[in-house]
Design a protein around this motif. Structure first.
Motif, PDB file in Angstrom:
ATOM      1  N   LEU A  18      21.878  19.056  46.701  1.00  0.00           N
ATOM      2  CA  LEU A  18      22.618  20.314  46.648  1.00  0.00           C
ATOM      3  C   LEU A  18      23.974  20.199  47.332  1.00  0.00           C
ATOM      4  O   LEU A  18      24.943  20.840  46.925  1.00  0.00           O
ATOM      5  N   PHE A  19      24.029  19.390  48.398  1.00  0.00           N
ATOM      6  CA  PHE A  19      25.296  19.196  49.099  1.00  0.00           C
ATOM      7  C   PHE A  19      26.247  18.283  48.330  1.00  0.00           C
ATOM      8  O   PHE A  19      27.414  18.179  48.691  1.00  0.00           O
ATOM      9  N   SER A  20      25.765  17.635  47.285  1.00  0.00           N
ATOM     10  CA  SER A  20      26.625  16.752  46.501  1.00  0.00           C
ATOM     11  C   SER A  20      27.621  17.535  45.654  1.00  0.00           C
ATOM     12  O   SER A  20      28.562  16.962  45.116  1.00  0.00           O
ATOM     13  N   GLY A  21      27.379  18.826  45.512  1.00  0.00           N
ATOM     14  CA  GLY A  21      28.308  19.657  44.760  1.00  0.00           C
ATOM     15  C   GLY A  21      27.795  20.110  43.411  1.00  0.00           C
ATOM     16  O   GLY A  21      28.458  20.910  42.738  1.00  0.00           O
ATOM     17  N   VAL A  22      26.617  19.640  42.978  1.00  0.00           N
ATOM     18  CA  VAL A  22      26.065  20.089  41.701  1.00  0.00           C
ATOM     19  C   VAL A  22      25.581  21.526  41.850  1.00  0.00           C
ATOM     20  O   VAL A  22      25.358  22.013  42.958  1.00  0.00           O
ATOM     21  N   SER A  23      25.419  22.211  40.746  1.00  0.00           N
ATOM     22  CA  SER A  23      24.932  23.585  40.798  1.00  0.00           C
ATOM     23  C   SER A  23      23.501  23.613  41.335  1.00  0.00           C
ATOM     24  O   SER A  23      22.764  22.618  41.272  1.00  0.00           O
ATOM     25  N   VAL A  24      23.112  24.770  41.879  1.00  0.00           N
ATOM     26  CA  VAL A  24      21.779  24.897  42.471  1.00  0.00           C
ATOM     27  C   VAL A  24      20.696  24.624  41.434  1.00  0.00           C
ATOM     28  O   VAL A  24      19.747  23.875  41.696  1.00  0.00           O
ATOM     29  N   ALA A  25      20.830  25.217  40.240  1.00  0.00           N
ATOM     30  CA  ALA A  25      19.805  25.048  39.206  1.00  0.00           C
ATOM     31  C   ALA A  25      19.676  23.580  38.783  1.00  0.00           C
ATOM     32  O   ALA A  25      18.570  23.040  38.697  1.00  0.00           O
ATOM     33  N   LEU A  26      20.818  22.949  38.527  1.00  0.00           N
ATOM     34  CA  LEU A  26      20.784  21.549  38.099  1.00  0.00           C
ATOM     35  C   LEU A  26      20.231  20.658  39.208  1.00  0.00           C
ATOM     36  O   LEU A  26      19.467  19.721  38.947  1.00  0.00           O
ATOM     37  N   ASN A 328      11.895  32.866  60.623  1.00  0.00           N
ATOM     38  CA  ASN A 328      13.214  33.504  60.652  1.00  0.00           C
ATOM     39  C   ASN A 328      14.320  32.490  60.910  1.00  0.00           C
ATOM     40  O   ASN A 328      15.394  32.560  60.298  1.00  0.00           O
ATOM     41  N   VAL A 329      14.066  31.553  61.818  1.00  0.00           N
ATOM     42  CA  VAL A 329      15.064  30.515  62.093  1.00  0.00           C
ATOM     43  C   VAL A 329      15.300  29.668  60.846  1.00  0.00           C
ATOM     44  O   VAL A 329      16.448  29.351  60.488  1.00  0.00           O
ATOM     45  N   PHE A 330      14.205  29.320  60.153  1.00  0.00           N
ATOM     46  CA  PHE A 330      14.331  28.542  58.916  1.00  0.00           C
ATOM     47  C   PHE A 330      15.154  29.299  57.872  1.00  0.00           C
ATOM     48  O   PHE A 330      16.064  28.742  57.245  1.00  0.00           O
ATOM     49  N   LEU A 331      14.846  30.595  57.684  1.00  0.00           N
ATOM     50  CA  LEU A 331      15.564  31.391  56.690  1.00  0.00           C
ATOM     51  C   LEU A 331      17.028  31.538  57.063  1.00  0.00           C
ATOM     52  O   LEU A 331      17.911  31.490  56.198  1.00  0.00           O
ATOM     53  N   LEU A 332      17.284  31.706  58.351  1.00  0.00           N
ATOM     54  CA  LEU A 332      18.655  31.864  58.822  1.00  0.00           C
ATOM     55  C   LEU A 332      19.470  30.606  58.525  1.00  0.00           C
ATOM     56  O   LEU A 332      20.595  30.677  58.009  1.00  0.00           O
ATOM     57  N   ILE A 333      18.899  29.451  58.833  1.00  0.00           N
ATOM     58  CA  ILE A 333      19.604  28.187  58.589  1.00  0.00           C
ATOM     59  C   ILE A 333      19.796  27.963  57.094  1.00  0.00           C
ATOM     60  O   ILE A 333      20.873  27.550  56.641  1.00  0.00           O
ATOM     61  N   ALA A 334      18.749  28.238  56.307  1.00  0.00           N
ATOM     62  CA  ALA A 334      18.858  28.070  54.856  1.00  0.00           C
ATOM     63  C   ALA A 334      19.935  28.983  54.283  1.00  0.00           C
ATOM     64  O   ALA A 334      20.692  28.590  53.387  1.00  0.00           O
ATOM     65  N   GLY A 335      20.021  30.214  54.822  1.00  0.00           N
ATOM     66  CA  GLY A 335      21.034  31.152  54.343  1.00  0.00           C
ATOM     67  C   GLY A 335      22.449  30.733  54.670  1.00  0.00           C
ATOM     68  O   GLY A 335      23.398  31.200  54.035  1.00  0.00           O
ATOM     69  N   PHE A 336      22.614  29.860  55.675  1.00  0.00           N
ATOM     70  CA  PHE A 336      23.952  29.353  56.005  1.00  0.00           C
ATOM     71  C   PHE A 336      24.516  28.478  54.883  1.00  0.00           C
ATOM     72  O   PHE A 336      25.730  28.357  54.747  1.00  0.00           O
ATOM     73  N   PHE A 337      23.619  27.846  54.108  1.00  0.00           N
ATOM     74  CA  PHE A 337      24.060  26.830  53.154  1.00  0.00           C
ATOM     75  C   PHE A 337      23.798  27.188  51.695  1.00  0.00           C
ATOM     76  O   PHE A 337      24.433  26.611  50.811  1.00  0.00           O
ATOM     77  N   LEU A 338      22.857  28.104  51.422  1.00  0.00           N
ATOM     78  CA  LEU A 338      22.463  28.382  50.046  1.00  0.00           C
ATOM     79  C   LEU A 338      22.574  29.871  49.756  1.00  0.00           C
ATOM     80  O   LEU A 338      22.409  30.700  50.657  1.00  0.00           O
ATOM     81  N   PRO A 339      22.827  30.242  48.493  1.00  0.00           N
ATOM     82  CA  PRO A 339      22.862  31.664  48.132  1.00  0.00           C
ATOM     83  C   PRO A 339      21.468  32.282  48.235  1.00  0.00           C
ATOM     84  O   PRO A 339      20.460  31.579  48.128  1.00  0.00           O
ATOM     85  N   PRO A 340      21.392  33.603  48.441  1.00  0.00           N
ATOM     86  CA  PRO A 340      20.099  34.262  48.627  1.00  0.00           C
ATOM     87  C   PRO A 340      19.091  33.998  47.518  1.00  0.00           C
ATOM     88  O   PRO A 340      17.906  33.758  47.785  1.00  0.00           O
ATOM     89  N   VAL A 341      19.546  34.030  46.263  1.00  0.00           N
ATOM     90  CA  VAL A 341      18.617  33.828  45.149  1.00  0.00           C
ATOM     91  C   VAL A 341      17.959  32.456  45.239  1.00  0.00           C
ATOM     92  O   VAL A 341      16.746  32.306  45.041  1.00  0.00           O
ATOM     93  N   ALA A 342      18.740  31.425  45.565  1.00  0.00           N
ATOM     94  CA  ALA A 342      18.207  30.069  45.655  1.00  0.00           C
ATOM     95  C   ALA A 342      17.197  29.952  46.800  1.00  0.00           C
ATOM     96  O   ALA A 342      16.136  29.327  46.656  1.00  0.00           O
ATOM     97  N   VAL A 343      17.517  30.549  47.955  1.00  0.00           N
ATOM     98  CA  VAL A 343      16.604  30.481  49.103  1.00  0.00           C
ATOM     99  C   VAL A 343      15.285  31.148  48.768  1.00  0.00           C
ATOM    100  O   VAL A 343      14.201  30.611  49.053  1.00  0.00           O
ATOM    101  N   ILE A 344      15.344  32.313  48.149  1.00  0.00           N
ATOM    102  CA  ILE A 344      14.113  33.037  47.818  1.00  0.00           C
ATOM    103  C   ILE A 344      13.248  32.229  46.859  1.00  0.00           C
ATOM    104  O   ILE A 344      12.037  32.071  47.065  1.00  0.00           O
ATOM    105  N   LEU A 345      13.851  31.722  45.814  1.00  0.00           N
ATOM    106  CA  LEU A 345      13.078  31.020  44.792  1.00  0.00           C
ATOM    107  C   LEU A 345      12.515  29.696  45.301  1.00  0.00           C
ATOM    108  O   LEU A 345      11.442  29.274  44.880  1.00  0.00           O
ATOM    109  N   MET A 346      13.227  29.044  46.220  1.00  0.00           N
ATOM    110  CA  MET A 346      12.741  27.784  46.758  1.00  0.00           C
ATOM    111  C   MET A 346      11.711  27.987  47.863  1.00  0.00           C
ATOM    112  O   MET A 346      10.733  27.233  47.964  1.00  0.00           O
TER     113      MET A 346
END
Length: 438
Positions: A18-26, A328-346
Motif C-alpha cells: 500500500l505504501f508503494s503508491g498503488v491504489s488500496v483496492a489493487l 483503539n491504538v491499532f485503529l488510530l495508527i491505521a487511520g493515520f495511513f489509510l482511508p476509513p473505508v479501507a481500514v473498516i474493510l480490512m
C-alpha cells in the motif's frame, strides 16, 4: 507455518504494497493473490473473480452511490455557503459565534453530504476567510473547519457506516441512529472548546460583529430548509418502515437533484454531468475497495489467520478494557495511513469476533471505530482534511492547520472516553426506535 506468524507477514506485506503508491483496492488484490498462490496453488486464482463479484452481490450496496449522488448534488451548489451564512446571521452576537456557526454548518452539511472532504471544502471556502478577516488566529480558523469536516463520516447518512454494516452484516438503520447522539456530542464538545478558547483569548474583536435584522436572518432560511427537510424525510422513511435504506437513498438523491435544479439553477447538462461523473468515480472507487477487501478477507480466512488471531486474543488473560485500549491504538495508527473505508474493510473481519467475544456491542464499536477514523482524517501523514484545508487557504502553513486541529482531536478522545463510560450514548437511540436486539 504458524498462522500467527503468517498473519504478521501478511500485515507487513500489505503495508509495504500500500505504501508503494498503488491504489488500496489493487494493493489488496495483489497481496491476496500472492499469498493464495503461494499457499494454495494456482487453482486458488480461479476463485478470485467469483469472490470479487460475489462481494458486490448485495442489494444494500445500492445505497452507496445513491447517497454519494445526494451529497454531490448538494456540494455542487451554494448550499454550503447559504448554510454558513444562515448560521452566521443567527449566531453573530455570540462570543466565538463565528467558529460556532462554522462548526454548526459543518455538522448540518455533513449530514446532507456524508462526505468529510466535501464538508471542509464547502464550508471552508466561506468560513476560513471570514474568520481570518475578523481576527481569529489562522490555527483556529483552519483547525475548526478541518475538525468539523470529520463529522461527515459519523452523522447520518454516512457512507462509512454503510460500509461497516455491509462488512459486518450489521443493520445499517441501527448504525445510522447510533451515530446521531455521539455526533451531537462531538459538535457540543467542539463548540464548548471554541467558546472557552474565545473567552480565554479576551480579544474583543472576536466578540463583536455586524448586526443583522430579523428580516435578514429569515430571508436566507428558504434556501436551506428544503435540504434539511430532505434529511428529515430520509430518516423518517427509513425508520418509519416506509422504505429500505437503498430505496430511501434513491429517493433522497432524486429530491436533492430536483432542489439543486429548482433553487440553485443547476439545470445545465454540463453541471449535471459533473455531478454524475464525480459520483460515479467515487462510487466505483468504494465498491472496488469493498470487492477487493472481500478477496482479502477470504485469503485471511482460508489461511486460518483470522481464526487464529481471534483464538489467541481469547486466551489472553487481560482486562477487556485493556484489550479495547489496544484496539483503539491499532485503529488510530491505521487511520493515520489509510482511508476509513479501507481500514473498516480490512480490520472488521479480524476485530469483530474479538469485540463480540470480549462482550462489547458491535453497534457501539462502530461509533468508536468511526471516531478513530475521524482523528485519522486530521492527522499526518495522510490526513485528508488537512490537505483539503491547505488547498483552500494555501498561505496557511500545514503545521499551523495541524496545531489548530489538535484541541479538537482532544475533544474526540474525550468523546471516546465518554462512550466507554456511557455506552448508551450510542445504543440507546437505536434500541428506543427500532427495539432492543435479542
Amino acid at each position: 507455518m504458524d498462522p500467527l506468524i503468517l498473519g504478521a507477514i501478511v500485515a507487513v506485506a500489505t503495508i509495504l504494497v500500500l505504501f508503494s503508491g498503488v491504489s488500496v483496492a489493487l494493493g489488496l488484490l495483489i497481496v491476496s493473490g500472492g499469498f493464495l498462490v503461494i499457499f494454495d496453488g494456482m487453482r486458488s486464482l480461479e476463485l478470485m473473480p467469483e469472490i470479487l463479484f460475489g462481494k458486490l452481490d448485495n442489494f444494500a450496496l445500492l445505497s452507496i452511490p445513491m447517497f454519494i449522488i445526494m451529497g454531490a448534488s448538494i456540494s455542487s451548489t451554494r448550499a454550503g455557503a447559504d448554510l454558513y451564512e444562515a448560521l452566521e446571521r443567527w449566531l453573530t452576537r455570540v462570543p466565538g459565534g463565528l467558529v460556532i456557526s462554522n462548526l454548526g454548518a459543518c455538522a448540518l452539511f455533513a449530514a446532507m453530504s456524508g462526505s468529510s472532504p466535501a464538508t471542509c471544502a464547502a464550508i471552508g471556502k466561506m468560513g476560513i476567510p471570514e474568520m481570518r478577516k475578523r481576527g481569529y488566529p489562522d490555527g483556529v480558523a483552519a483547525g475548526s473547519i478541518a475538525a468539523g469536516g470529520t463529522l461527515g463520516i459519523l452523522i447520518p447518512p454516512s457512507v462509512t457506516m454503510i460500509v461497516y454494516g455491509i462488512a459486518t452484516e450489521t443493520s445499517i438503520g441501527r448504525l445510522f441512529l447510533a451515530g446521531v447522539l455521539p455526533g451531537l456530542l462531538l459538535v457540543g464538545l467542539f463548540m464548548a472548546w471554541s467558546l472557552y478558547s474565545t473567552w480565554k483569548s479576551g480579544d474583543t474583536n472576536l466578540l463583536s460583529a455586524r448586526s443583522y435584522t430579523w428580516k435578514e436572518r429569515f430571508e436566507v432560511l428558504p434556501r436551506v430548509v428544503p435540504f434539511l427537510a430532505i434529511i428529515l424525510g430520509v430518516l423518517y422513511a427509513m425508520y418509519g418502515g416506509i422504505a429500505t435504506p437503498s430505496e430511501t437513498a434513491a429517493v433522497g438523491a432524486l429530491l436533492c437533484l430536483i432542489i439543486a435544479i429548482a433553487i440553485y439553477k443547476l439545470w445545465h447538462p454540463r453541471d449535471l454531468w459533473v455531478v454524475l461523473r464525480d459520483s460515479t468515480k467515487e462510487s466505483v472507487m468504494i465498491l472496488f475497495i469493498i470487492a477487493a477487501a472481500g478477496v482479502f478477507s477470504y485469503m485471511l480466512s482460508s489461511l486460518y489467520i483470522t481464526q487464529s488471531i481471534a483464538e489467541w486474543i481469547g486466551t489472553l488473560d487481560v482486562n477487556r478494557w485493556v484489550l479495547m485500549g489496544a484496539v483503539n491504538v491499532f485503529l488510530l495508527i491505521a487511520g493515520f495511513f489509510l482511508p476509513p473505508v479501507a481500514v473498516i474493510l480490512m480490520a472488521a473481519p479480524i476485530l469483530l469476533p474479538i469485540i463480540i467475544t470480549a462482550g462489547f456491542d458491535p453497534i457501539w464499536f462502530a461509533v468508536i471505530l468511526t471516531i478513530n477514523m475521524e482523528i485519522g482524517l486530521i492527522s499526518p501523514p495522510v490526513g485528508l482534511n488537512l490537505y483539503v484545508i491547505s488547498g483552500i487557504a494555501p498561505d496557511i502553513q500545514l503545521k499551523t492547520i495541524l496545531l489548530g486541529s489538535l484541541p479538537f482531536v482532544a475533544c474526540m478522545v474525550v468523546a471516546i472516553v465518554l462512550l466507554c463510560l456511557f455506552p448508551g450514548l450510542a445504543t440507546w437511540l437505536p434500541d428506543a426506535i427500532m427495539g432492543a436486539r435479542q
